[in-house]
Design a protein around this motif. Structure first.
Motif, PDB file in Angstrom:
ATOM      1  N   MET A   7       4.658  11.667  -0.094  1.00  0.00           N
ATOM      2  CA  MET A   7       3.891  11.249   1.077  1.00  0.00           C
ATOM      3  C   MET A   7       3.556  12.469   1.924  1.00  0.00           C
ATOM      4  O   MET A   7       4.396  13.333   2.128  1.00  0.00           O
ATOM      5  N   THR A   8       2.327  12.524   2.379  1.00  0.00           N
ATOM      6  CA  THR A   8       1.904  13.528   3.342  1.00  0.00           C
ATOM      7  C   THR A   8       1.388  12.794   4.578  1.00  0.00           C
ATOM      8  O   THR A   8       1.213  11.573   4.561  1.00  0.00           O
TER       9      THR A   8
ATOM     10  N   THR B 273       0.826  -1.206   0.000  1.00  0.00           N
ATOM     11  CA  THR B 273       0.000   0.000   0.000  1.00  0.00           C
ATOM     12  C   THR B 273       0.860   1.255   0.000  1.00  0.00           C
ATOM     13  O   THR B 273       0.539   2.237  -0.693  1.00  0.00           O
ATOM     14  N   THR B 274       1.957   1.239   0.738  1.00  0.00           N
ATOM     15  CA  THR B 274       2.871   2.386   0.742  1.00  0.00           C
ATOM     16  C   THR B 274       3.467   2.603  -0.648  1.00  0.00           C
ATOM     17  O   THR B 274       3.531   3.738  -1.134  1.00  0.00           O
TER      18      THR B 274
ATOM     19  N   TRP C 100      -1.864  10.820   3.896  1.00  0.00           N
ATOM     20  CA  TRP C 100      -1.648   9.632   3.083  1.00  0.00           C
ATOM     21  C   TRP C 100      -0.802   8.600   3.807  1.00  0.00           C
ATOM     22  O   TRP C 100      -0.854   7.410   3.484  1.00  0.00           O
TER      23      TRP C 100
ATOM     24  N   SER D 141       2.004   6.346  -7.141  1.00  0.00           N
ATOM     25  CA  SER D 141       0.899   7.056  -7.795  1.00  0.00           C
ATOM     26  C   SER D 141       1.013   8.568  -7.574  1.00  0.00           C
ATOM     27  O   SER D 141       0.732   9.352  -8.489  1.00  0.00           O
ATOM     28  N   ARG D 142       1.447   8.986  -6.401  1.00  0.00           N
ATOM     29  CA  ARG D 142       1.624  10.423  -6.171  1.00  0.00           C
ATOM     30  C   ARG D 142       2.795  10.976  -6.979  1.00  0.00           C
ATOM     31  O   ARG D 142       2.739  12.106  -7.452  1.00  0.00           O
TER      32      ARG D 142
ATOM     33  N   VAL E  51      -2.964   5.837   5.514  1.00  0.00           N
ATOM     34  CA  VAL E  51      -3.662   4.832   4.706  1.00  0.00           C
ATOM     35  C   VAL E  51      -2.968   3.469   4.746  1.00  0.00           C
ATOM     36  O   VAL E  51      -3.644   2.452   4.943  1.00  0.00           O
TER      37      VAL E  51
ATOM     38  N   ILE F  22       0.826   4.157  -2.955  1.00  0.00           N
ATOM     39  CA  ILE F  22       0.583   5.577  -2.707  1.00  0.00           C
ATOM     40  C   ILE F  22       1.747   6.425  -3.199  1.00  0.00           C
ATOM     41  O   ILE F  22       1.551   7.427  -3.894  1.00  0.00           O
TER      42      ILE F  22
ATOM     43  N   ARG G  70       3.045  14.967  -7.485  1.00  0.00           N
ATOM     44  CA  ARG G  70       2.821  15.524  -6.144  1.00  0.00           C
ATOM     45  C   ARG G  70       3.903  15.029  -5.194  1.00  0.00           C
ATOM     46  O   ARG G  70       4.710  14.177  -5.527  1.00  0.00           O
TER      47      ARG G  70
END
Length: 105
Positions: free
Chosen positions: A84-85, A68-69, A88, A75-76, A91, A72, A81
């Motif tokens: 990681m924020t 999952t990491t 996010w 995809s970011r 998640v 994310i 972008r």
């Protein structure tokens, strides 16, 4: 009737819009592929618990955090972008927690 040529500013705006669409399509395609792994790992963990292999199921839920990491972050990055924020970052922890509640709850 011939179309009027675009100005430099109009061409730049169209190219920026096209690039944005390309990034979104690439991100959706990537998420569609890696999403199968994010969904499949907890399902396989559920079946392992039914077989009495709880330790293997826990390992798969830990792998769910990693997959999952990766989903994310990549995809970011595709979308241009920050990788990681804080929001996010929650998640990858929430997905296996929900799966654990489903398996053992």
């Amino acid at each position: 009737m011939t179309p009027t040529p675009l100005t430099r500013e109009e061409r730049a705006l169209e190219l920026a819009a096209l690039n944005r669409v390309r990034r979104r399509v690439a991100a959706i395609g990537f998420l569609a592929i890696i999403g199968h792994g994010v969904i499949a790992l907890p399902i396989v963990a559920h079946h392992l618990v039914d077989d009495g292999r709880t330790s293997d199921a826990v390992i798969l839920l830990v792998l769910t955090v990693f997959v999952t990491t990766v989903a994310i972050v990549v995809s970011r990055l595709i979308l241009g972008r920050k990788p990681m924020t804080f929001a996010w970052a929650l998640v990858p922890v929430a997905v296996p927690l929900v799966a654990a509640l489903w398996i053992w709850g």
